[in-house]
Design a protein around this motif. Sequence first.
Motif, mmCIF file in Angstrom:
data_model
loop_
_atom_site.group_PDB
_atom_site.id
_atom_site.type_symbol
_atom_site.label_atom_id
_atom_site.label_comp_id
_atom_site.label_asym_id
_atom_site.label_seq_id
_atom_site.Cartn_x
_atom_site.Cartn_y
_atom_site.Cartn_z
ATOM 1 N N CYS A 119 -3.162 -3.866 -8.642
ATOM 2 C CA CYS A 119 -2.487 -3.041 -7.627
ATOM 3 C C CYS A 119 -1.513 -3.929 -6.855
ATOM 4 O O CYS A 119 -1.898 -4.951 -6.286
ATOM 5 C CB CYS A 119 -3.519 -2.440 -6.673
ATOM 6 N N TYR A 121 -0.047 -3.650 -4.077
ATOM 7 C CA TYR A 121 -0.281 -3.789 -2.629
ATOM 8 C C TYR A 121 -1.386 -4.813 -2.347
ATOM 9 O O TYR A 121 -1.406 -5.426 -1.288
ATOM 10 C CB TYR A 121 -0.665 -2.438 -2.022
ATOM 11 N N PHE A 122 -2.295 -4.973 -3.305
ATOM 12 C CA PHE A 122 -3.360 -5.971 -3.145
ATOM 13 C C PHE A 122 -2.767 -7.378 -3.123
ATOM 14 O O PHE A 122 -3.235 -8.265 -2.403
ATOM 15 C CB PHE A 122 -4.356 -5.809 -4.301
ATOM 16 N N THR A 128 -0.975 -2.976 3.938
ATOM 17 C CA THR A 128 -2.408 -2.797 4.192
ATOM 18 C C THR A 128 -3.140 -2.561 2.877
ATOM 19 O O THR A 128 -2.604 -1.938 1.954
ATOM 20 C CB THR A 128 -2.670 -1.598 5.127
ATOM 21 N N CYS A 129 -4.365 -3.040 2.803
ATOM 22 C CA CYS A 129 -5.154 -2.911 1.571
ATOM 23 C C CYS A 129 -6.628 -3.081 1.927
ATOM 24 O O CYS A 129 -7.032 -4.140 2.405
ATOM 25 C CB CYS A 129 -4.718 -3.968 0.559
ATOM 26 N N ASN A 130 -7.407 -2.038 1.673
ATOM 27 C CA ASN A 130 -8.843 -2.111 1.973
ATOM 28 C C ASN A 130 -9.587 -3.093 1.088
ATOM 29 O O ASN A 130 -10.652 -3.576 1.457
ATOM 30 C CB ASN A 130 -9.475 -0.721 1.805
ATOM 31 N N LYS A 131 -9.049 -3.364 -0.086
ATOM 32 C CA LYS A 131 -9.717 -4.320 -0.968
ATOM 33 C C LYS A 131 -9.526 -5.748 -0.442
ATOM 34 O O LYS A 131 -10.414 -6.576 -0.536
ATOM 35 C CB LYS A 131 -9.171 -4.192 -2.394
ATOM 36 N N CYS A 138 -5.338 1.993 2.841
ATOM 37 C CA CYS A 138 -4.874 1.847 1.457
ATOM 38 C C CYS A 138 -3.412 2.269 1.369
ATOM 39 O O CYS A 138 -3.083 3.421 1.639
ATOM 40 C CB CYS A 138 -5.733 2.705 0.532
ATOM 41 N N SER A 139 -2.553 1.345 1.000
ATOM 42 C CA SER A 139 -1.115 1.648 0.914
ATOM 43 C C SER A 139 -0.769 2.454 -0.331
ATOM 44 O O SER A 139 0.322 3.031 -0.407
ATOM 45 C CB SER A 139 -0.306 0.350 0.896
ATOM 46 N N ALA A 140 -1.674 2.478 -1.306
ATOM 47 C CA ALA A 140 -1.339 3.121 -2.583
ATOM 48 C C ALA A 140 -1.519 4.637 -2.554
ATOM 49 O O ALA A 140 -0.806 5.352 -3.261
ATOM 50 C CB ALA A 140 -2.194 2.524 -3.696
ATOM 51 N N HIS A 148 -2.291 3.750 -10.869
ATOM 52 C CA HIS A 148 -3.602 3.787 -10.219
ATOM 53 C C HIS A 148 -4.593 4.734 -10.888
ATOM 54 O O HIS A 148 -4.302 5.337 -11.919
ATOM 55 C CB HIS A 148 -3.409 4.089 -8.729
ATOM 56 N N SER A 156 -10.963 5.190 0.025
ATOM 57 C CA SER A 156 -10.679 3.814 0.456
ATOM 58 C C SER A 156 -9.806 3.066 -0.532
ATOM 59 O O SER A 156 -9.073 2.155 -0.153
ATOM 60 C CB SER A 156 -11.988 3.029 0.626
ATOM 61 N N CYS A 157 -9.899 3.412 -1.820
ATOM 62 C CA CYS A 157 -9.203 2.617 -2.844
ATOM 63 C C CYS A 157 -9.055 3.421 -4.129
ATOM 64 O O CYS A 157 -10.012 4.081 -4.565
ATOM 65 C CB CYS A 157 -9.992 1.332 -3.113
ATOM 66 N N ILE A 158 -7.860 3.336 -4.726
ATOM 67 C CA ILE A 158 -7.617 4.023 -6.004
ATOM 68 C C ILE A 158 -7.133 3.015 -7.060
ATOM 69 O O ILE A 158 -6.419 3.362 -7.985
ATOM 70 C CB ILE A 158 -6.609 5.176 -5.848
ATOM 71 N N ALA A 159 -7.559 1.761 -6.903
ATOM 72 C CA ALA A 159 -7.141 0.716 -7.841
ATOM 73 C C ALA A 159 -7.845 0.868 -9.183
ATOM 74 O O ALA A 159 -8.892 1.499 -9.290
ATOM 75 C CB ALA A 159 -7.450 -0.658 -7.252
HETATM 76 FE FE1 SF4 Z 1 -5.733 -1.973 -1.859
HETATM 77 FE FE2 SF4 Z 1 -7.135 -0.465 -3.534
HETATM 78 FE FE3 SF4 Z 1 -5.354 0.672 -1.978
HETATM 79 FE FE4 SF4 Z 1 -4.524 -0.945 -3.936
HETATM 80 S S1 SF4 Z 1 -5.568 0.982 -4.185
HETATM 81 S S2 SF4 Z 1 -3.786 -0.863 -1.799
HETATM 82 S S3 SF4 Z 1 -6.210 -2.423 -4.025
HETATM 83 S S4 SF4 Z 1 -7.201 -0.414 -1.286
#
Ligand code: SF4
Length: 329
Positions: A119, A121-122, A128-131, A138-140, A148, A156-159
Amino acid sequence: MNPFSYVRANTVAEALREHGGDPQSRYLGGGTNLVDLMRYGVERPERLIDVTQLPLARIEPLPGGGLRIGSLVKNSDLAADARVVRSYPVLAEALLQGASPQLRNMATTGGNLLQRTRCYYFYDTAFTCNKRRPGDGCSAIDGQNRIHAILGQSNSCIATHPSDMAVALAALDAVVQVEGPRGARSIPLTEFHRLPGDTPNVDTNLQNGELITAVDLPPASFAARSHYIKVRDRASYAFALVSAAVALDASGGTVRAARIALGGVAHKPWRAIAAENALAGLPAGEASFRRAADVALSEARGYEHNAFKIELAKRTIVRAFLEVNERPG
Ligand code: SF4
């Protein structure tokens, strides 16, 4: 680059001792992902334990059949091993479609499992990135999400997980062997990686300080009739938009059993058990493969830029089965 200390271990016991369960320590194998992450400032370990000299670079037969792949076996060596090519073609095919020849010469079996999402954004600390930082956002989800997840994602995350090798291993029911401060244990590959839930910063079920020592492949059974297809934006050195690892056991034109695992669609290699069960007993042909593909993607959900992956994944499954069905049983 942040300052860090470095030590080289010569035995597994020494590596575990040097790590000491310190969350700021990292084992260093081929370094093909970890070193990049350190350069980007995404990973900031205080201590690296170099494990490249440990005696874990062999591929050996298991007593009851199957193979034990040492965690330091290079991806290129594993892909070229005659036993893998003959009995587990899905694994050799997946390995050869990952990364580049130079990276495959460096990357290890254990490290491949531990590589982190691609990802964008990671990797970019401006977003911003929850991971990277739990709770940041989560920017994605509302951003560029073409690459994704469509299965198993969370708010929280779609990586997605980037490994090709791990998708083949999920289809093969491989088992990860680890050693850690509390001893040795085995983790089925399908339970090794985690879905993001509300802790997307935790990628695997490894405990702190645990070291991957090997990956076991069960006896080949119908794995010899297996296949990997990877769909990507360019023909080499690109991560999967969607991939499918399949194996087929058919007799007299009827499916006895099948395996399906998908890559590029979820936070972990995605084993499609319900679809496998739906295929058993059906004629081995396109209509049945399409029915299984529909089951495999029945709970898929797309975002602004990646909804195309749902139909793409179905077509990839069908094509993989059609091609493997042409192979001699
Ligand atoms: Fe971060 Fe996961 Fe969102 Fe990507 S998809 S920005 S890794 S939280």
